[in-house]
Enzyme design. Structure first.
Site, mmCIF file in Angstrom:
data_model
loop_
_atom_site.group_PDB
_atom_site.id
_atom_site.type_symbol
_atom_site.label_atom_id
_atom_site.label_comp_id
_atom_site.label_asym_id
_atom_site.label_seq_id
_atom_site.Cartn_x
_atom_site.Cartn_y
_atom_site.Cartn_z
ATOM 1 N N LYS A 128 0.865 -1.171 0.000
ATOM 2 C CA LYS A 128 0.000 0.000 0.000
ATOM 3 C C LYS A 128 0.907 1.227 0.000
ATOM 4 C CE LYS A 128 -3.132 2.919 2.521
ATOM 5 N NZ LYS A 128 -3.779 3.229 3.795
ATOM 6 N N ALA A 147 -9.463 6.105 4.219
ATOM 7 C CA ALA A 147 -9.253 7.306 5.048
ATOM 8 C C ALA A 147 -10.515 8.163 5.133
ATOM 9 C CB ALA A 147 -8.110 8.172 4.545
ATOM 10 N N GLY A 148 -10.767 8.630 6.332
ATOM 11 C CA GLY A 148 -11.880 9.544 6.550
ATOM 12 C C GLY A 148 -13.122 8.907 7.123
ATOM 13 N N ALA A 188 -9.048 2.151 9.759
ATOM 14 C CA ALA A 188 -8.289 1.689 10.921
ATOM 15 C C ALA A 188 -8.802 2.377 12.186
ATOM 16 C CB ALA A 188 -6.798 1.952 10.724
ATOM 17 N N THR A 189 -8.525 3.674 12.313
ATOM 18 C CA THR A 189 -8.853 4.342 13.580
ATOM 19 C C THR A 189 -10.349 4.342 13.872
ATOM 20 O OG1 THR A 189 -8.814 6.473 12.440
ATOM 21 C CG2 THR A 189 -6.827 5.838 13.620
ATOM 22 N N GLY A 201 -7.799 10.147 9.787
ATOM 23 C CA GLY A 201 -8.082 10.339 11.199
ATOM 24 C C GLY A 201 -9.141 11.375 11.523
#
Lengths: 260, 260, 260, 260
Positions: D101, D188-189, D210-211, D162
């Site tokens: 990635k 992301a986001g 992820a987060t 994030g």
């Protein structure tokens, strides 16, 4: 009431009395275009070189010159940095201006800018003494890069050209503005007055539009609308808006002594 | 350029030169309020009776009267139709006007209007000879009902009072406008200039706001912003905006003969 | 993985294993409807009495009963409290249930609920021993009033019936949920799976939909989509989402010792 | 009910049973991470090489391997194409995989990808035999360019890393999907389940996050939420949603013969 004379836009050392930049694309004819330009109050207009023949009587050039409006030639229709530089050189020679609105389009389907060719073209043009107004996507990274390689203004899109979808990603526009050291001009995507006001509230220094006026049902009236909208948004951005609140707040005390 | 003199707002047979109605709530003092009222260009202002003592020298009443601004007393702080009618009667007597902005609030937490008490109060006040400006939620059914029982203007909220969240449900506002036979005034929730422009573009006849100006960091500048914003939105709503398109559209032909 | 058996929906003392309530309106035929009901996993379905003949073999009634799905008769097509009460009485007699989804529509153009008739009908039905599931607009004041006069569930719309516009005013839905003492069911306006997930994330206890499934190109697949979506939104609402941030946050430390 | 086994995700010739790709960043500890990975149902996880020591007992590597989850090493923390290539080479050697990635970040403030370095790095890595999963901004032009220089998947962001802001520009994501010949993974986001469902409805082939899981208050529950959300969105995208309508549409005929 003089709303903006105390707050001029300065780009590349030139002072402009209006923060509305109006393009000429999409106009069905020259007469209506002149009226719309006047109604908009703009002091800067973009012109595609290919549609522009300074030698013809009654041409767009004569009209714009007669109105005292500064010309910003663009490189519409260019797909590579090389093409854009060539077009800019021709425009500089014909119009005797170092200013150029740099458009390098990736494909005819989306008409979106090609960031890689764009950065390269900005570098090349800057080295050749041009003042580059770079039409770009709304990516904060690309915007900063364009400034680093010499753009005198970065011009992120609100939405693809001609869509009238407004500002699809206000978050990105705010981010671009917060990191910019040169004027930021919202370019492309504007559909109606509130879009232009929002652009200014997000911190843009000016708004550029063309078809939103030239293809409106009543271009002159729409030009007046945008003239007010840009002033409205600029003033609001300076006036310090109230914070957004999740819960209601009484404008007057509900009990006890009145607050006036 | 005279933008609105050819397009006055007529409510209840009275002609107003500005489509911005400015309330007085939330102002920290009288001096700044007067300046903001002037800067807004408003010709109609709302005043809460309880904060309003016509007999006091230098009162809000004297200021507004001195500015030649028409007064629209409101029933702020009323929770029942009965309270609202009583307050309206007192206002009529004190201020010698049949006009009343009817507010009947459901609770202090949300400050949202109570539609059931509101309809009842509108009926009662209309029967007593009042011209009712009904502050309501954004429900198209309630708006129509208020008109049916005699309101001379319906005033849907964009968002709860004092939140500055703008217009939370543009779809409802458009629906209210499309079915209304009396003026529709967007009231409450306005935070900044683009909100007001949008309200007008949705078809509202006017915008009413107070704290968005009185609690801005620079109330006079924000008042000027809203003055422009309302004109911008009104002109845009009349000018016939370009349609929204999903795909890009070149503003100039990419090939062949130029279109100018 | 058993996602919802530990988190049943309880309305009016009845426990339901699924938080998706599926209506039967809009279905082109009975066979496809049965498959879609099964795929949705619903344990409660709404049925319009007028389309419902319990005596006919192979009727909707038989199908739903055969599937073990509880029936919630609605008062679709009623325009007054009186009509709604009459329809509810007929449904109770025919179906031997006290439950009724109360619909009182203001007009055929918008199909929006009439809040005034709605509150009246809720009072009347509650007094007659019905358990009222009140289909309402998204006004927090009306929602609370309905609960106060006895509704066992309040069912605010996301958008007008059949529009598929999703949740036009999430702020109102959150406000309704935060003040409700009875289950809140998002009803009407759902177009696709993410709308249903959002409804649950806003705190709704369940989602009711019909045409989003019955008129999808592949109703069975869409029913499965919604089954997952409601679980997704419910779990997310319980799991405590990360806060929204204006600026980026690295998921891993950019320097020094790794965080794992 | 087998929802996705008949609809696997194929990237670079490898078949994955889940369309949710879960990163490991942001996890406070290894134990909770394993539980969340299991609950997510993911079959592919990203790991930052710098946080990754295959030789340590009980390492992240062992855990992921023990769970039978394929590893996608990323180049987090790289700011140039050169750095990214070096990091990818190290990862290939350590983990014996050609997959990478590719992250090339422009600055630590925004953590946004640098499109110019990204395109260059993709070309270089492809020439070296890597299968490049390119994390990019949401620009359709850059996405296409990445595919042209060899990316096996393009991974546009919904919002900066994030932030949990969801998908800021759905229009761009749809445009990317409509023109892509390789899988599109929203990366992301993502903040909550409805964001992931929306990504799939816009046509993305998978979602990476992820987060949103690792920093949720209850990571395991949130992982389950996303597992359902991705299935919901995928099914909905295939099922053919009802069109959006501006006006209401009765789900059942208001008059005459019932439609069932």
């Amino acid at each position: 009431m003089q709303d903006t004379t105390d707050d001029p836009l300065i780009i590349d050392g030139v002072t402009l009395g209006s923060r509305l930049i109006m393009g000429t694309g999409g106009a069905p004819g020259l007469d209506g275009l002149a009226d719309a330009l006047i109604a908009s109050g703009t002091e800067l207009t973009t012109v595609a070189l290919r549609r522009y023949d300074p030698t013809t009587a009654g041409s767009l050039f004569e009209i714009v010159e007669g109105l005292g409006i500064r010309v910003l030639p663009n490189t519409a229709g260019c797909f590579t940095a090389r093409d854009a530089v060539l077009t800019a050189e021709l425009a500089r020679e014909a119009l005797e201006t170092n200013w150029v609105k740099l458009e390098v389009i990736a494909d005819e389907e989306t008409l979106l800018p090609d960031p890689i060719e764009l950065v390269e073209a900005t570098e090349m043009l800057t080295a050749r003494g041009f003042s580059v107004f770079a039409y770009t996507n709304d990516d904060p990274v690309v915007a900063r890069r364009l400034e680093q390689v010499g753009a005198v203004a970065v011009m992120p899109l609100g939405a693809p050209i001609g869509t009238g979808l407004g500002i699809l990603n206000p978050h990105n526009i705010e981010l671009i503005v917060s990191r910019a050291g040169v004027p930021v001009v919202l370019d492309a995507g504007i559909g109606t007055a509130s879009d232009a006001a929002l652009a200014m509230e997000l911190g843009c220094d000016a708004v550029l539009l063309a078809t939103a006026v030239t293809r409106a049902q009543d271009p002159v009236r729409m030009a007046r609308a945008f003239s007010h909208a840009v002033k409205a948004g600029r003033l609001a951005s300076q006036a310090g808006r109230i914070p957004r609140r999740e819960l209601a707040l009484a404008s007057s005390s509900m009990e006890g002594r009145p607050d006036l």
